[in-house]
Design a protein around this motif. Sequence first.
Motif, PDB file in Angstrom:
ATOM      1  N   GLN A 166       1.082  -1.256  -0.126  1.00  0.00           N
ATOM      2  CA  GLN A 166       0.137   0.096  -0.091  1.00  0.00           C
ATOM      3  C   GLN A 166       0.899   1.031   0.051  1.00  0.00           C
ATOM      4  N   SER A 167       0.228   2.316  -0.258  1.00  0.00           N
ATOM      5  CA  SER A 167       1.134   3.640  -0.416  1.00  0.00           C
ATOM      6  C   SER A 167       1.595   4.333   0.609  1.00  0.00           C
ATOM      7  N   SER A 168       1.014   4.038   1.771  1.00  0.00           N
ATOM      8  CA  SER A 168       1.466   4.467   3.111  1.00  0.00           C
ATOM      9  C   SER A 168       1.830   3.655   4.170  1.00  0.00           C
ATOM     10  N   SER A 169       2.700   4.124   4.916  1.00  0.00           N
ATOM     11  CA  SER A 169       2.940   3.168   6.370  1.00  0.00           C
ATOM     12  C   SER A 169       3.368   1.846   6.160  1.00  0.00           C
ATOM     13  N   PHE A 170       3.753   1.523   4.873  1.00  0.00           N
ATOM     14  CA  PHE A 170       3.927  -0.159   4.653  1.00  0.00           C
ATOM     15  C   PHE A 170       5.176  -0.746   5.259  1.00  0.00           C
ATOM     16  N   THR A 171       6.221   0.041   5.474  1.00  0.00           N
ATOM     17  CA  THR A 171       7.355  -0.425   6.257  1.00  0.00           C
ATOM     18  C   THR A 171       6.911  -0.507   7.754  1.00  0.00           C
ATOM     19  N   ARG A 172       6.064   0.097   8.247  1.00  0.00           N
ATOM     20  CA  ARG A 172       5.707   0.047   9.656  1.00  0.00           C
ATOM     21  C   ARG A 172       4.649  -1.183   9.715  1.00  0.00           C
ATOM     22  N   ILE A 173       3.718  -1.524   8.719  1.00  0.00           N
ATOM     23  CA  ILE A 173       3.032  -2.618   8.815  1.00  0.00           C
ATOM     24  C   ILE A 173       3.970  -3.968   8.659  1.00  0.00           C
ATOM     25  N   CYS A 174       4.823  -3.779   7.995  1.00  0.00           N
ATOM     26  CA  CYS A 174       5.835  -5.107   8.002  1.00  0.00           C
ATOM     27  C   CYS A 174       6.496  -5.418   9.345  1.00  0.00           C
ATOM     28  N   GLN A 175       6.929  -4.241  10.026  1.00  0.00           N
ATOM     29  CA  GLN A 175       7.536  -4.468  11.349  1.00  0.00           C
ATOM     30  C   GLN A 175       6.359  -4.828  12.295  1.00  0.00           C
ATOM     31  N   LEU A 176       5.098  -4.371  12.179  1.00  0.00           N
ATOM     32  CA  LEU A 176       4.023  -4.891  13.253  1.00  0.00           C
ATOM     33  C   LEU A 176       3.819  -6.329  13.228  1.00  0.00           C
ATOM     34  N   TYR A 177       3.766  -6.893  11.776  1.00  0.00           N
ATOM     35  CA  TYR A 177       3.381  -8.244  11.748  1.00  0.00           C
ATOM     36  C   TYR A 177       4.636  -8.902  12.035  1.00  0.00           C
ATOM     37  N   ARG A 178       5.727  -8.516  11.947  1.00  0.00           N
ATOM     38  CA  ARG A 178       6.953  -9.100  12.256  1.00  0.00           C
ATOM     39  C   ARG A 178       6.808  -9.508  13.815  1.00  0.00           C
ATOM     40  N   ASP A 179       6.705  -8.407  14.498  1.00  0.00           N
ATOM     41  CA  ASP A 179       6.536  -8.292  15.937  1.00  0.00           C
ATOM     42  C   ASP A 179       5.523  -9.176  16.432  1.00  0.00           C
ATOM     43  N   ARG A 180       4.335  -9.022  15.832  1.00  0.00           N
ATOM     44  CA  ARG A 180       3.105 -10.061  16.304  1.00  0.00           C
ATOM     45  C   ARG A 180       3.335 -11.333  15.914  1.00  0.00           C
ATOM     46  N   LEU A 181       4.170 -11.901  14.827  1.00  0.00           N
ATOM     47  CA  LEU A 181       4.507 -13.195  14.595  1.00  0.00           C
ATOM     48  C   LEU A 181       5.492 -13.731  15.685  1.00  0.00           C
ATOM     49  N   ASP A 182       6.515 -12.723  16.084  1.00  0.00           N
ATOM     50  CA  ASP A 182       7.493 -13.353  17.189  1.00  0.00           C
ATOM     51  C   ASP A 182       7.030 -13.241  18.542  1.00  0.00           C
ATOM     52  N   GLY A 183       5.677 -12.956  18.728  1.00  0.00           N
ATOM     53  CA  GLY A 183       5.141 -12.669  20.161  1.00  0.00           C
ATOM     54  C   GLY A 183       5.417 -11.454  20.971  1.00  0.00           C
ATOM     55  N   ALA A 184       5.969 -10.690  20.265  1.00  0.00           N
ATOM     56  CA  ALA A 184       6.278  -9.365  20.927  1.00  0.00           C
ATOM     57  C   ALA A 184       5.285  -8.389  20.881  1.00  0.00           C
ATOM     58  N   LEU A 185       4.062  -8.632  20.247  1.00  0.00           N
ATOM     59  CA  LEU A 185       2.634  -8.153  20.418  1.00  0.00           C
ATOM     60  C   LEU A 185       1.353  -8.809  20.782  1.00  0.00           C
ATOM     61  N   PRO A 186       0.616  -8.571  21.271  1.00  0.00           N
ATOM     62  CA  PRO A 186      -0.415  -9.223  21.514  1.00  0.00           C
ATOM     63  C   PRO A 186      -1.516  -9.155  20.565  1.00  0.00           C
ATOM     64  N   ALA A 187      -2.518 -10.111  20.333  1.00  0.00           N
ATOM     65  CA  ALA A 187      -3.610 -10.192  19.450  1.00  0.00           C
ATOM     66  C   ALA A 187      -4.253  -8.766  19.486  1.00  0.00           C
ATOM     67  N   GLY A 188      -4.588  -8.111  18.481  1.00  0.00           N
ATOM     68  CA  GLY A 188      -5.275  -6.740  18.281  1.00  0.00           C
ATOM     69  C   GLY A 188      -4.288  -5.616  18.247  1.00  0.00           C
ATOM     70  N   ALA A 189      -3.202  -5.757  18.466  1.00  0.00           N
ATOM     71  CA  ALA A 189      -2.306  -4.415  18.476  1.00  0.00           C
ATOM     72  C   ALA A 189      -2.028  -3.961  16.921  1.00  0.00           C
ATOM     73  N   ILE A 190      -2.207  -4.859  16.148  1.00  0.00           N
ATOM     74  CA  ILE A 190      -1.887  -4.264  14.744  1.00  0.00           C
ATOM     75  C   ILE A 190      -2.922  -3.504  14.384  1.00  0.00           C
ATOM     76  N   ALA A 191      -4.304  -4.246  14.612  1.00  0.00           N
ATOM     77  CA  ALA A 191      -5.375  -3.457  14.264  1.00  0.00           C
ATOM     78  C   ALA A 191      -5.776  -2.445  15.217  1.00  0.00           C
ATOM     79  N   ASP A 192      -5.222  -2.076  16.224  1.00  0.00           N
ATOM     80  CA  ASP A 192      -5.361  -1.062  17.085  1.00  0.00           C
ATOM     81  C   ASP A 192      -4.522   0.282  16.296  1.00  0.00           C
ATOM     82  N   GLU A 193      -3.387  -0.119  15.952  1.00  0.00           N
ATOM     83  CA  GLU A 193      -2.473   0.869  15.503  1.00  0.00           C
ATOM     84  C   GLU A 193      -2.943   1.415  14.232  1.00  0.00           C
TER      85      GLU A 193
END
Length: 301
Positions: free
Chosen positions: A244-271
């Motif tokens: 997508q055209s905006s904030s995509f590198t941040r999206i990638c980091q959020l999903y990596r953190d979520r997959l690694d267990g560093a973020l709880p369920a819902g953290a990506i959606a909230d941001e």
Amino acid sequence: MELTIGPNQFFWPSETWSAFYEGLVETPVDRVVLGELVCSKRLPFYQDRIPEALSSLAAAGKEAVLTSLALVTLKRERKLTAELSEMGVTVEINDLTALPHLPKGLGFHVGPLVNVYNEGTLTWLASLGAKRICLPPELPLASVAALAHAGADLGVAIEVWGHGRLPLAISGRCYHARLHKRTKDNCQFACDEDPDGLEVRTLEERPFMAMNGVQTLSDSYACADYQIEALAAAGVSALRLSPQSSSFTRICQLYRDRLDGALPAGAIADEIRRSSPETRLSDGFLVGPSGASWSVEPAAP
């Protein structure tokens, strides 16, 4: 679980295209699929930049993959498809007509626009050399689990659409050209005015879908945030994030953190909702009554 970046579905200026893939070099993703998926008329604008992007991604330790077109209709498109394997990288097919152009014995990937709905189709593609399959995004979680199990037995990695506007259909007609009262052959690249697709609303002004040249997309952005544990348990090897055209590198980091267990369920959606409150999220194809539904709240009326 790994992260795969799917091919950019939209038409961006060549400088924006290059900057996007340069930015991916620093992201915590495992592979990147690039090239033209939707409309071959777009390709000449950035075709000469693809080799450099491939080299940069490979140097950064990413697996680089080239996509085929979703709909091949012209002689020059058949020629472009035949030339893909000459680039020396893995090819992802999104149209079965690409298969005859791949050298026998050469492994390939399968994109989400190929209808892999059952174990028989998966087995057939594996027999031809498929090594990785991104499943169509409309499959429910039970079907994903069955296909992931079959893929494990066949040595085929299974991906699931993790984030981004969902590809729904490809047409022989160009919606953007028609909107601007132009022919498809004289579209004047109207789709470049909408870097994430053009929102389409009903007569009652309700969000309905998005259009992108010859492509129909979902209005909502699929988000697998709440389904990651279930997908991992099902045997899914990778999530696919769509550019997508905006904030995509941040999206990638959020999903990596979520997959690694560093973020709880819902953290990506909230941001996402904090930064882009107008964005509608969905995960209904996996678990809901409809594709547009969202598992943590009632679907919009």
